[in-house]
Design a protein around this motif. Structure first.
Motif, PDB file in Angstrom:
ATOM      1  N   ALA A   1       0.824  -1.215   0.000  1.00 46.48           N
ATOM      2  CA  ALA A   1       0.000   0.000   0.000  1.00 46.48           C
ATOM      3  C   ALA A   1       0.857   1.263   0.000  1.00 46.48           C
ATOM      4  N   LEU A   2       2.133   1.124   0.361  1.00 46.48           N
ATOM      5  CA  LEU A   2       3.038   2.277   0.344  1.00 46.48           C
ATOM      6  C   LEU A   2       3.442   2.663  -1.072  1.00 46.48           C
ATOM      7  N   VAL A   3       3.095   1.834  -2.039  1.00 47.13           N
ATOM      8  CA  VAL A   3       3.336   2.148  -3.448  1.00 47.13           C
ATOM      9  C   VAL A   3       2.078   2.857  -3.935  1.00 47.13           C
ATOM     10  N   SER A   4       2.120   4.187  -3.889  1.00 48.19           N
ATOM     11  CA  SER A   4       0.943   4.995  -4.209  1.00 48.19           C
ATOM     12  C   SER A   4       1.391   6.399  -4.580  1.00 48.19           C
ATOM     13  N   PRO A   5       0.657   7.057  -5.488  1.00 43.49           N
ATOM     14  CA  PRO A   5       1.015   8.435  -5.832  1.00 43.49           C
ATOM     15  C   PRO A   5       0.891   9.395  -4.647  1.00 43.49           C
ATOM     16  N   GLU A   6       0.117   9.019  -3.625  1.00 43.41           N
ATOM     17  CA  GLU A   6      -0.058   9.881  -2.449  1.00 43.41           C
ATOM     18  C   GLU A   6       1.052   9.697  -1.426  1.00 43.41           C
ATOM     19  N   ILE A   7       1.960   8.777  -1.667  1.00 45.30           N
ATOM     20  CA  ILE A   7       2.974   8.446  -0.663  1.00 45.30           C
ATOM     21  C   ILE A   7       4.377   8.616  -1.232  1.00 45.30           C
ATOM     22  N   ALA A   8       5.206   9.301  -0.471  1.00 42.44           N
ATOM     23  CA  ALA A   8       6.637   9.412  -0.766  1.00 42.44           C
ATOM     24  C   ALA A   8       7.359   8.562   0.277  1.00 42.44           C
TER      25      ALA A   8
ATOM     26  N   LEU B   1       5.830   9.711   3.790  1.00 40.76           N
ATOM     27  CA  LEU B   1       4.909  10.851   3.899  1.00 40.76           C
ATOM     28  C   LEU B   1       3.692  10.528   3.061  1.00 40.76           C
ATOM     29  N   LYS B   2       2.524  10.657   3.669  1.00 43.82           N
ATOM     30  CA  LYS B   2       1.275  10.403   2.952  1.00 43.82           C
ATOM     31  C   LYS B   2       0.510  11.713   2.823  1.00 43.82           C
ATOM     32  N   ASP B   3       0.166  12.059   1.605  1.00 49.88           N
ATOM     33  CA  ASP B   3      -0.630  13.258   1.318  1.00 49.88           C
ATOM     34  C   ASP B   3      -2.083  12.954   1.668  1.00 49.88           C
ATOM     35  N   LEU B   4      -2.616  13.670   2.668  1.00 48.91           N
ATOM     36  CA  LEU B   4      -4.003  13.478   3.093  1.00 48.91           C
ATOM     37  C   LEU B   4      -4.953  14.436   2.388  1.00 48.91           C
TER      38      LEU B   4
END
Length: 170
Positions: free
Chosen positions: A58-65, A81-84
């Motif tokens: 789940a850490l492989v996401s455009p919202e996550i660095a 870092l997760k963009d909320l």
């Protein structure tokens, strides 16, 4: 959150020679030990319903660095870092190998992620960590960098095993 990242922290803390912090895919097999240890630590004294760690995939996401701190190519620490949305971000999956603790690596990684969050224009950075004694050092680290306890944020709900903290980036 797909912009390229600098290899060094964007803070006033000098980077010790031989250490790097870079964005990496969390699926890299070289990170297996970090993820195994993180999983073990989260399950050591936290009831399953209170564990908020994201699955590795789940850490492989455009919202996550996702960032890895390495020494001579050996991964020692990780954090995300997760963009909320709405200018808010969350620190996720921060972990440092136990045998390398006491060297300031957690602080280096945390300051790097705070700097990246500021660079990306986030106005608030929050996190969830354990309320148990085993998380006391993490809570002290976050507090020493300006984080303060806050109510649950995002999709979190009150939990006696969780401490919620936040930092204004204004």
């Amino acid at each position: 959150m797909t912009q390229p990242e600098p290899a060094q922290p964007l803070s006033d803390m000098p980077m010790p020679q031989g250490l790097t912090i870079r964005p990496e895919p969390p699926t890299d097999a070289a990170l297996d030990l970090l993820f195994q240890r993180h999983h073990q630590a989260m399950h050591a004294d936290t009831p399953p319903e209170s564990i908020h760690m994201m699955p590795r995939e789940a850490l492989v996401s455009p919202e996550i660095a996702f960032f890895v701190l390495r020494e001579a190519d050996r991964p020692l620490a990780m954090g995300a870092l997760k963009d909320l949305g709405g200018g808010l971000a969350e620190i996720k999956s921060m972990h440092v190998l136990s045998e390398t603790r006491g060297r300031g690596l957690s602080r280096l990684l945390l300051r790097h992620m705070i700097a990246i969050a500021r660079q990306r224009g986030f106005v608030r950075l929050s996190l969830e960590t354990g309320a148990q004694p085993s998380f006391a050092a993490a809570r002290r680290l976050y507090a020493s960098e300006g984080f303060a306890e806050c109510p649950p944020f995002g999709d979190y709900r009150p939990d006696p095993n969780s401490t919620f903290m936040t930092l204004s980036l204004d």
